[in-house]
Design a protein around this motif. Structure first.
Motif, PDB file in Angstrom:
ATOM      1  N   ASP A 431      -6.497   3.377  -0.922  1.00  0.00           N
ATOM      2  CA  ASP A 431      -6.763   3.722   0.467  1.00  0.00           C
ATOM      3  C   ASP A 431      -5.466   3.628   1.265  1.00  0.00           C
ATOM      4  OD1 ASP A 431      -7.830   3.348   3.367  1.00  0.00           O
ATOM      5  OD2 ASP A 431      -9.628   3.735   2.218  1.00  0.00           O
ATOM      6  N   PRO A 432      -5.248   4.541   2.217  1.00  0.00           N
ATOM      7  CA  PRO A 432      -4.038   4.441   3.041  1.00  0.00           C
ATOM      8  C   PRO A 432      -4.004   3.197   3.923  1.00  0.00           C
ATOM      9  CG  PRO A 432      -5.031   6.630   3.226  1.00  0.00           C
ATOM     10  CD  PRO A 432      -6.019   5.754   2.526  1.00  0.00           C
ATOM     11  N   ARG A 433      -5.190   2.664   4.281  1.00  0.00           N
ATOM     12  CA  ARG A 433      -5.266   1.497   5.169  1.00  0.00           C
ATOM     13  C   ARG A 433      -5.455   0.230   4.351  1.00  0.00           C
ATOM     14  NH1 ARG A 433     -10.062   1.465   8.404  1.00  0.00           N
ATOM     15  NH2 ARG A 433      -9.052   0.300  10.072  1.00  0.00           N
ATOM     16  N   HIS A 448      -3.591  -2.810  -4.534  1.00  0.00           N
ATOM     17  CA  HIS A 448      -3.870  -1.917  -3.421  1.00  0.00           C
ATOM     18  C   HIS A 448      -2.910  -0.741  -3.525  1.00  0.00           C
ATOM     19  CE1 HIS A 448      -3.444  -0.853   1.102  1.00  0.00           C
ATOM     20  NE2 HIS A 448      -4.353  -0.092   0.527  1.00  0.00           N
ATOM     21  N   LEU A 449      -3.452   0.409  -3.868  1.00  0.00           N
ATOM     22  CA  LEU A 449      -2.645   1.618  -3.963  1.00  0.00           C
ATOM     23  C   LEU A 449      -2.707   2.315  -2.606  1.00  0.00           C
ATOM     24  CD1 LEU A 449      -3.766   2.904  -7.495  1.00  0.00           C
ATOM     25  CD2 LEU A 449      -2.142   1.085  -6.904  1.00  0.00           C
ATOM     26  N   GLY A 450      -1.762   1.965  -1.733  1.00  0.00           N
ATOM     27  CA  GLY A 450      -1.751   2.473  -0.365  1.00  0.00           C
ATOM     28  C   GLY A 450      -1.093   3.843  -0.292  1.00  0.00           C
ATOM     29  N   LEU A 451      -1.788   4.827  -0.791  1.00  0.00           N
ATOM     30  CA  LEU A 451      -1.229   6.173  -0.916  1.00  0.00           C
ATOM     31  C   LEU A 451      -1.103   6.876   0.424  1.00  0.00           C
ATOM     32  CD1 LEU A 451      -4.052   8.474  -2.374  1.00  0.00           C
ATOM     33  CD2 LEU A 451      -4.437   6.424  -1.022  1.00  0.00           C
ATOM     34  N   SER A 500       3.101  11.740 -14.491  1.00  0.00           N
ATOM     35  CA  SER A 500       3.384  10.311 -14.682  1.00  0.00           C
ATOM     36  C   SER A 500       3.508   9.616 -13.336  1.00  0.00           C
ATOM     37  CB  SER A 500       4.680  10.137 -15.476  1.00  0.00           C
ATOM     38  OG  SER A 500       5.796  10.490 -14.668  1.00  0.00           O
ATOM     39  N   PRO A 501       3.231   8.312 -13.299  1.00  0.00           N
ATOM     40  CA  PRO A 501       3.365   7.569 -12.034  1.00  0.00           C
ATOM     41  C   PRO A 501       4.762   7.678 -11.431  1.00  0.00           C
ATOM     42  CG  PRO A 501       2.133   6.266 -13.618  1.00  0.00           C
ATOM     43  CD  PRO A 501       2.651   7.472 -14.368  1.00  0.00           C
ATOM     44  N   GLU A 502       5.782   7.728 -12.304  1.00  0.00           N
ATOM     45  CA  GLU A 502       7.152   7.823 -11.797  1.00  0.00           C
ATOM     46  C   GLU A 502       7.402   9.194 -11.152  1.00  0.00           C
ATOM     47  OE1 GLU A 502       6.718   4.611 -14.515  1.00  0.00           O
ATOM     48  OE2 GLU A 502       6.260   6.741 -14.799  1.00  0.00           O
ATOM     49  N   ALA A 503       6.812  10.239 -11.739  1.00  0.00           N
ATOM     50  CA  ALA A 503       7.037  11.591 -11.223  1.00  0.00           C
ATOM     51  C   ALA A 503       6.373  11.821  -9.873  1.00  0.00           C
ATOM     52  CB  ALA A 503       6.540  12.615 -12.234  1.00  0.00           C
ATOM     53  N   VAL A 504       5.229  11.148  -9.644  1.00  0.00           N
ATOM     54  CA  VAL A 504       4.486  11.395  -8.403  1.00  0.00           C
ATOM     55  C   VAL A 504       4.736  10.328  -7.344  1.00  0.00           C
ATOM     56  CG1 VAL A 504       2.689  12.628  -9.661  1.00  0.00           C
ATOM     57  CG2 VAL A 504       2.376  10.193  -9.157  1.00  0.00           C
ATOM     58  N   GLU A 505       5.542   9.326  -7.647  1.00  0.00           N
ATOM     59  CA  GLU A 505       5.765   8.238  -6.690  1.00  0.00           C
ATOM     60  C   GLU A 505       6.294   8.756  -5.357  1.00  0.00           C
ATOM     61  OE1 GLU A 505       8.488   4.207  -6.253  1.00  0.00           O
ATOM     62  OE2 GLU A 505       7.813   4.819  -8.251  1.00  0.00           O
ATOM     63  N   THR A 508       3.195  10.340  -3.515  1.00  0.00           N
ATOM     64  CA  THR A 508       2.088   9.459  -3.105  1.00  0.00           C
ATOM     65  C   THR A 508       2.538   8.268  -2.282  1.00  0.00           C
ATOM     66  OG1 THR A 508       2.226   8.056  -5.083  1.00  0.00           O
ATOM     67  CG2 THR A 508       0.880  10.062  -5.230  1.00  0.00           C
ATOM     68  N   GLY A 509       3.790   7.853  -2.475  1.00  0.00           N
ATOM     69  CA  GLY A 509       4.263   6.648  -1.815  1.00  0.00           C
ATOM     70  C   GLY A 509       3.822   5.366  -2.498  1.00  0.00           C
ATOM     71  N   VAL A 510       3.167   5.470  -3.652  1.00  0.00           N
ATOM     72  CA  VAL A 510       2.685   4.289  -4.374  1.00  0.00           C
ATOM     73  C   VAL A 510       3.657   3.964  -5.498  1.00  0.00           C
ATOM     74  CG1 VAL A 510       0.782   3.261  -5.661  1.00  0.00           C
ATOM     75  CG2 VAL A 510       0.309   4.949  -3.869  1.00  0.00           C
ATOM     76  N   PRO A 511       4.172   2.743  -5.565  1.00  0.00           N
ATOM     77  CA  PRO A 511       5.096   2.380  -6.638  1.00  0.00           C
ATOM     78  C   PRO A 511       4.496   2.645  -8.015  1.00  0.00           C
ATOM     79  CG  PRO A 511       5.067   0.678  -4.964  1.00  0.00           C
ATOM     80  CD  PRO A 511       3.964   1.635  -4.617  1.00  0.00           C
TER      81      PRO A 511
END
Length: 944
Positions: A431-433, A448-451, A500-505, A508-511
């Motif tokens: 969630d963004p919040r 918390h994946l604050g995307l 991959s998580p690294e490619a979309v970081e 999305t703004g999520v580590p």
């Protein structure tokens, strides 16, 4: 006499091996772990008690439930003593009687002796127990006491009178164990002990007014103000709440035709005796002075409303619809069903449109909330609904909450979820919040994946990438339960490094490290469940995201048993039911396409009329067509599209272009400003029928008071159909349900008799599942093999710019509901009386904005103003508000972008700018003037 009460067994039921014991010479077999107190109740022996109640774990503080056990010394409390094989218990003896009277004497010595004038008189456990133990005198008449403590009346719904408190701690334990808020505590020790909401008034405290403490209180310490004003109720009606999609069961406790209070029903299978502030207390709107109780018509929206008879209003509406069709064609009119009305009422409205109007121009509010759920789950699993019952969460080891805020929007489920997390379940929040579940008392999300808003699909694809690349796919489940070809195509797609998580970081703004850890936690859990809300569906890729979550659940084998699943948290009380009943323009009841000749023939035979085989118009299509001049009339039951739908200017333009707008509702809502006919509706307290909640549970709605307008909603629809020449013959809603069951395979086994017998039923209910289906897709999917879908991330066209550098996302708060038509007309406004804008301190400082400042919120669609709250719940670059108050007109700001498959609006991503201002927007000022003009009513002249 008070209303009949449910039997309270004193302590919770246990599951265990059978144990045989003897109580007062009566043999009984109960599960191991059962308390002596409960075992006694089960064999008809009632032991006096004050601190014990079935909804709470045993506490053993009151010392009233003491017993004697053969072979044991002393007098243990029966609530905290578990049974043992061969145990022989004595509950009545001279010694026990003497002990109990002594305990009661101490309680009464520090309690006001005002029973005859006390609001709990006749429904007070302290009073009952004094009688049960034979207390006849109190010897301790002098000394220190608490009889002059100050009463706290700050809460709008209940009072707290500490002079009547016996410090049994039931309220504290209810707040902790049932609600999970931990707002109450016992302050002090010994004689100085007292209940405290944190050294402040209840209204100022962390109390969420769920009412659990009020329900648990055995005295008049915590009492509903409605009971204080009117006295104890004398009968009750079991019905279902008309707020969110949890579908809580309640007892409407009555005096004659007046509701005194709503008490959550212990045997309600969705709520198990718990409630929230809305369902428990915010029902006063049903008799609010703003209710319109007489039909009204007018030729132009600038004319004052004129009160008329039902007959005149219905024939005027029917005449206008027939005139429009004669002039503009059969497809020039349509209708919108209500997710606040019953299944039976909704079924009749779509029947009226298909058989009476002669077209498929029917839609529902699910268009703007959960239509992507229907699309995505149908494509992957074969059904357009969630997979689990709410109780299933008790077996979840990991819960992933995506785009939902259960503690605010679905509070009773939120409390149950928190209970599971306190017991050891782990939580992932996407969630963004920073919603409450991210960190609150005794609950903290593992991840918390604050995307960034609009990047849901990128995050879910990244999690699936980890599952595939780390070898975490449940190969056995996939091989047995899923379509191999679609899985292999999906595996190749998702394994690509671009997911991959690294490619979309950066997107999305999520580590990446957080995404990887969350994915592994979900995939390696014994049971992992997904619960999601409008933060998933109200996006341009809402349907894609639903399919992405379904892919992840299938790949990890998290379907078809308790503790797992993909579960939408539906927004309104019957949004699931409105979809089930055929409210979409392309589907008959039961999600069967109108182009299917065999299905259509079934309805044609039942209704005696030819039906169209082409899908009709969706709500956005109706408005577009109205602006274009080809759609001229609409029947809207129980929806307020001017306030709830996006791009308000376009909605208004569409309604203004129509020649006959018919509104059926409780109040002159915002949409009614553009209406020509107003048909007064009935509240849930006046209804007979059924609602279907988020877990597919069909619950009975029973009439507590007579329809204040003289006609129930289902009768109004039948009368309108008759005026149109479309005969419908029903004498009771049970007959409508019988027709639904005949025509809808998933409802084939549903009847009022069965609902009354079982309490509720989860569809599908048919020959294969005569008592319903709590868990879907056990052993196989409804469609046969589960289908993996390709879920390419496509960025929304709604982008930030130099002019609009922030992203707006919207949602709800606990005290208000949807467009606020109900909650704004209750004391719930004590907590929030306007929409506010949450903004991160960094963004606020850069704009010179402080807490409470009036700010202008602008997008390319429009401008509005509201007050700001500076909050670290937001991430920099993102602002948040609600849509509960029409004066804010927040949807003036939202745009036309929508889900690619279903046209569900992208409420969650709007590029905006925020600036401090000193005045309201031009739109707000002009709208207020228009509202005053279009809600004028011409009263009939009084006879002399």
């Amino acid at each position: 006499m008070p209303t009949s009460t449910e039997l309270d067994f004193g302590t919770p039921a246990r599951a265990g091996v059978p144990v045989r014991v003897e109580i007062d010479g009566k043999p009984i077999t109960v599960p191991a772990g059962t308390s002596v107190l409960r075992a006694a109740m089960e064999c008809g022996v009632e032991i006096p008690r004050l601190c014990a109640t079935e909804s709470l774990e045993p506490f053993g503080s009151c010392r009233l439930c003491v017993v004697e056990i053969e072979g044991r010394r002393g007098t243990p409390s029966s609530c905290t003593t578990p049974v043992e094989a061969g145990m022989k218990v004595t509950t009545q003896s001279p010694k026990l009687a003497r002990l109990r009277r002594g305990v009661m004497e101490l309680y009464i010595s520090d309690h006001p002796l005002d029973c005859l004038t006390c609001p709990a008189n006749g429904n007070c456990e302290l009073q009952d127990m004094a009688g049960a133990v034979g207390l006849r005198e109190v010897r301790y008449g002098s000394g220190a006491n608490h009889l002059h403590e100050t009463k706290d009346e700050s809460n709008p719904y209940f009072t707290f009178d500490p002079s009547k408190c016996i410090v049994c701690s039931r309220c504290v334990r209810a707040c902790e164990e049932v609600q999970g808020t931990f707002a109450l505590t016992v302050k002090g020790r010994g004689f100085a002990s007292k209940i405290s909401p944190g050294d402040m008034l209840f209204l100022e405290s962390e109390c969420v007014s769920c009412g659990a403490c009020v329900q648990a209180c055995p005295t008049a310490t915590l009492t509903e103000k409605s009971v204080i004003a009117a006295g104890q109720p004398e009968h009750s009606v079991i019905t279902t709440c008309a707020y969110c999609g949890v579908g809580c069961s309640f007892k409407a406790e009555m005096q004659g035709n007046e509701v005194i209070r709503m008490v959550p029903f212990k045997d309600g299978k969705a709520n198990h005796g718990h409630a929230c502030v809305k369902g428990r207390f915010a029902w006063g709107y049903a008799t609010h002075q703003d209710r319109i109780l007489t039909p009204m018509i007018r030729e132009k929206i600038t004319d004052p409303w004129r009160e008329v008879s039902w007959d005149e209003a219905l024939h005027y509406a029917a005449g206008e619809f027939r005139r429009i069709q004669a002039q503009y064609g059969r497809d020039s009119i349509g209708g919108i069903t209500s997710s606040r009305c019953t299944n039976e009422e909704t079924f009749l409205v779509q029947k009226l449109i298909r058989a009476g109007f002669g077209n498929n121009n029917v839609d529902t509010c699910a268009r703007v909330c959960h239509s992507p759920t229907g699309y995505g789950l149908s494509a992957t699993f074969g059904t357009s609904a969630g997979t689990q019952d709410f109780d299933s969460v008790d077996d979840a080891d990991v819960v992933m909450v995506v785009g939902a805020n259960p503690t605010d929007a679905h509070p009773v489920f939120g409390s149950r979820l928190k209970r599971r997390l306190r017991a050891g379940g782990q939580l992932i929040v996407v969630d963004p919040r920073r919603i409450e579940l991210v960190k609150s008392p005794h609950v903290e999300a593992k991840h918390h994946l604050g995307l960034r808003p609009g990047t849901n699909v990128a995050v879910i694809n990244a999690m699936a990438h980890v599952v595939v690349s780390d070898g975490l796919v449940d190969e056995t489940f996939v091989a047995e339960r899923c379509d191999r070809a679609t899985f292999e195509r999906w595996r190749e797609f998702i394994a690509d490094e671009r997911h991959s998580p690294e490619a979309v970081e950066a997107i999305t703004g999520v580590p990446a490290v957080e995404v990887r850890a969350a994915a592994r936690l979900y995939a390696t859990a014994r049971n992992a469940a997904i619960y999601y809300g409008l933060g998933v569906t109200e996006h341009s890729q809402g349907s894609t995201m639903v399919m992405g979550m379904a892919n992840l659940a299938m790949a990890t084998g998290n379907l078809g048993r308790r503790g797992v699943g993909v579960n939408p948290l539906r927004g309104q009380n019957n949004v699931q039911g409105s979809c089930d009943m055929g409210s979409f323009p392309h589907e008959f009841p039961g999600y069967r396409h109108v182009s299917n000749d065999a299905v259509r023939a079934t309805f044609e035979e039942a209704w005696g009329v030819a039906l169209g085989g082409e899908p009709g118009l969706r709500i956005p299509n109706m408005l577009d067509a109205a602006v274009d001049g080809t759609f001229k009339g609409i029947y809207i039951q129980g929806e307020d599209i001017v306030q709830s739908d996006p791009n308000t200017r376009h909605v208004v333009a569409g309604l203004e272009a129509m020649e006959c707008v018919v509104i059926q509702d409780l109040f002159l809502n915002e949409t009614a400003s553009y209406a020509h006919v107003f048909l007064p509706g009935s509240s849930f307290l006046e209804k007979d029928g059924t609602f279907t909640n988020s877990e597919r549970r069909i619950n009975r709605v029973r009439r507590a008071i007579k329809p204040m307008t003289g006609m129930a909603d289902w009768q109004v629809t039948i009368a309108l159909a008759k005026a149109l020449g479309c005969e419908m013959e029903y004498s009771h809603p049970s007959e409508i349900m019988a027709e639904i069951a005949r025509l809808t395979p998933t409802f084939h086994g549903v009847s009022y008799e069965k609902l009354d017998r079982l309490g509720s039923i989860q569809w599908p209910c048919n020959d294969a599942a005569p008592d319903g289906t709590p868990i879907m897709h056990v052993g196989g999917f409804a469609r046969g093999k589960g289908q993996f879908m390709i879920t390419e991330f496509v960025a929304t066209d709604e982008r930030t710019t130099d002019r609009f550098p922030l992203l707006l996302t919207t949602g709800r708060i606990l005290s208000q509901y949807n467009v606020g038509a109900q909650t704004r007309r209750t004391p719930n406004v004590a907590w929030r009386s306007e929409d506010v804008l949450e903004i991160h301190p960094w963004d606020a400082e850069n704009r010179g904005i402080n807490d409470g400042d009036l700010v202008e919120l602008a997008s390319r669609a429009g401008v509005t103003t509201l007050h700001a709250i500076v909050s670290e719940r937001m991430q920099p670059g993102v602002v948040y508000t609600t849509f509960h108050f029409p004066g804010t007109a927040i949807n003036v700001v939202t745009t036309e972008f929508a889900d690619w498959a279903t046209d569900c609006p992208e409420y969650k991503v709007t590029a905006v700018q925020v600036a401090k201002t000193s005045h309201t927007s031009t739109w707000q000022a002009s709208y207020a003037e228009m509202r005053d003009e279009t809600t004028r009513r011409k009263r009939p002249a009084r006879s002399i």
